[in-house]
Design a protein around this motif. Structure first.
Motif, mmCIF file in Angstrom:
data_model
loop_
_atom_site.group_PDB
_atom_site.id
_atom_site.type_symbol
_atom_site.label_atom_id
_atom_site.label_comp_id
_atom_site.label_asym_id
_atom_site.label_seq_id
_atom_site.Cartn_x
_atom_site.Cartn_y
_atom_site.Cartn_z
ATOM 1 N N ARG A 1 0.833 -1.215 0.000
ATOM 2 C CA ARG A 1 0.000 0.000 0.000
ATOM 3 C C ARG A 1 0.863 1.260 0.000
ATOM 4 O O ARG A 1 0.548 2.239 -0.671
ATOM 5 C CB ARG A 1 -0.907 -0.027 1.229
ATOM 6 C CG ARG A 1 -1.744 1.192 1.425
ATOM 7 C CD ARG A 1 -2.588 1.054 2.712
ATOM 8 N NE ARG A 1 -3.077 2.350 3.074
ATOM 9 C CZ ARG A 1 -2.600 3.094 4.063
ATOM 10 N NH1 ARG A 1 -1.626 2.661 4.825
ATOM 11 N NH2 ARG A 1 -3.107 4.283 4.296
ATOM 12 N N GLY A 2 1.959 1.263 0.710
ATOM 13 C CA GLY A 2 2.822 2.431 0.758
ATOM 14 C C GLY A 2 3.810 2.519 -0.386
ATOM 15 O O GLY A 2 4.212 3.614 -0.790
ATOM 16 N N SER A 3 4.208 1.374 -0.932
ATOM 17 C CA SER A 3 5.240 1.349 -1.970
ATOM 18 C C SER A 3 4.737 1.789 -3.331
ATOM 19 O O SER A 3 5.443 2.515 -4.048
ATOM 20 C CB SER A 3 5.818 -0.065 -2.094
ATOM 21 O OG SER A 3 6.490 -0.430 -0.923
ATOM 22 N N VAL A 4 3.566 1.347 -3.720
ATOM 23 C CA VAL A 4 3.088 1.627 -5.079
ATOM 24 C C VAL A 4 2.923 3.126 -5.334
ATOM 25 O O VAL A 4 3.385 3.618 -6.370
ATOM 26 C CB VAL A 4 1.811 0.820 -5.400
ATOM 27 C CG1 VAL A 4 1.207 1.247 -6.739
ATOM 28 C CG2 VAL A 4 2.120 -0.671 -5.401
ATOM 29 N N PRO A 5 2.331 3.897 -4.416
ATOM 30 C CA PRO A 5 2.239 5.342 -4.694
ATOM 31 C C PRO A 5 3.601 6.034 -4.778
ATOM 32 O O PRO A 5 3.739 7.025 -5.498
ATOM 33 C CB PRO A 5 1.433 5.894 -3.508
ATOM 34 C CG PRO A 5 0.693 4.728 -2.968
ATOM 35 C CD PRO A 5 1.568 3.531 -3.215
ATOM 36 N N ARG A 6 4.591 5.530 -4.056
ATOM 37 C CA ARG A 6 5.916 6.165 -4.047
ATOM 38 C C ARG A 6 6.771 5.761 -5.239
ATOM 39 O O ARG A 6 7.427 6.592 -5.843
ATOM 40 C CB ARG A 6 6.667 5.811 -2.759
ATOM 41 C CG ARG A 6 6.293 6.673 -1.587
ATOM 42 C CD ARG A 6 7.244 6.503 -0.420
ATOM 43 N NE ARG A 6 7.386 5.136 0.041
ATOM 44 C CZ ARG A 6 6.552 4.512 0.861
ATOM 45 N NH1 ARG A 6 5.492 5.128 1.307
ATOM 46 N NH2 ARG A 6 6.771 3.273 1.232
ATOM 47 N N SER A 7 6.822 4.468 -5.538
ATOM 48 C CA SER A 7 7.771 4.014 -6.565
ATOM 49 C C SER A 7 7.133 3.148 -7.642
ATOM 50 O O SER A 7 7.845 2.588 -8.469
ATOM 51 C CB SER A 7 8.931 3.268 -5.906
ATOM 52 O OG SER A 7 8.451 2.177 -5.161
ATOM 53 N N GLY A 8 5.819 3.050 -7.646
ATOM 54 C CA GLY A 8 5.129 2.258 -8.657
ATOM 55 C C GLY A 8 5.362 0.768 -8.465
ATOM 56 O O GLY A 8 6.074 0.331 -7.559
ATOM 57 N N PHE A 9 4.757 -0.018 -9.335
ATOM 58 C CA PHE A 9 4.918 -1.464 -9.235
ATOM 59 C C PHE A 9 6.324 -1.913 -9.615
ATOM 60 O O PHE A 9 6.816 -2.899 -9.083
ATOM 61 C CB PHE A 9 3.868 -2.199 -10.078
ATOM 62 C CG PHE A 9 2.549 -2.359 -9.371
ATOM 63 C CD1 PHE A 9 2.428 -3.186 -8.267
ATOM 64 C CD2 PHE A 9 1.424 -1.688 -9.819
ATOM 65 C CE1 PHE A 9 1.216 -3.340 -7.614
ATOM 66 C CE2 PHE A 9 0.202 -1.841 -9.180
ATOM 67 C CZ PHE A 9 0.099 -2.665 -8.076
ATOM 68 N N ILE A 10 6.981 -1.188 -10.517
ATOM 69 C CA ILE A 10 8.361 -1.569 -10.850
ATOM 70 C C ILE A 10 9.220 -1.459 -9.596
ATOM 71 O O ILE A 10 9.940 -2.393 -9.231
ATOM 72 C CB ILE A 10 8.938 -0.704 -11.996
ATOM 73 C CG1 ILE A 10 8.196 -0.971 -13.305
ATOM 74 C CG2 ILE A 10 10.436 -0.993 -12.169
ATOM 75 C CD1 ILE A 10 8.576 -0.039 -14.440
#
Length: 153
Positions: free
Chosen positions: A39-48
């Protein structure tokens, strides 16, 4: 669960995941940790960035966690992203990093591959980010059911 309780639980889990001599997380704690990490990672750095920065075991825990939290829409988006990012390869089940782009690519080839992947992932990331409140509420409910009291400071 209040926002303060949520933050306290999250800090405890992060400390235990990364601290030496800390007790291992329970299954429910791993689910909470992995889903909130996603939940926190995708908004910051996307799925890549998510697939590059986290291990296969943490990603596998996110799959299990999304199932346990009964979040099929978020799970489907994670699966769509995995198909694009991993090109059909399975998520490794160990703690090693995942190589998204072969090291043999030239800078220009890397840039092209990254841009194509970003373009394919942008709508999936937007849908995932739109689920933030739903995921947060499900995490709170899950914590109230399975992780109550033990982590309050």
């Amino acid at each position: 669960m209040t926002e303060t309780d949520f933050e306290s639980l999250w800090k405890n889990l992060v400390q235990r995941m990364h601290g030496a001599d800390e007790p291992a997380l329970s299954k429910h704690e791993r689910h909470f940790y992995a889903v909130n990490l996603l939940r926190g990672s995708v908004p910051r750095s996307g799925f890549i960035g998510y697939f590059e920065n986290w291990s296969g075991s943490e990603i596998a825990d996110a799959y299990e966690g999304l199932r346990a939290l009964e979040l099929p829409s978020a799970l489907e988006l994670l699966e769509q992203a995995a198909r694009i990012v991993l090109g059909g390869r399975p998520v490794p089940v160990d703690a090693s990093p995942i190589e998204i782009f072969p090291a043999s690519l030239t800078e220009a080839e890397y840039e092209q591959a990254s841009n194509r992947m970003d373009q394919a992932l942008t709508p999936i990331e937007a849908e995932f980010c739109a689920l933030d409140e739903t995921i947060w509420a499900a995490l709170c409910d899950y914590a109230d059911l399975h992780l109550r009291v033990r982590h309050r400071s």
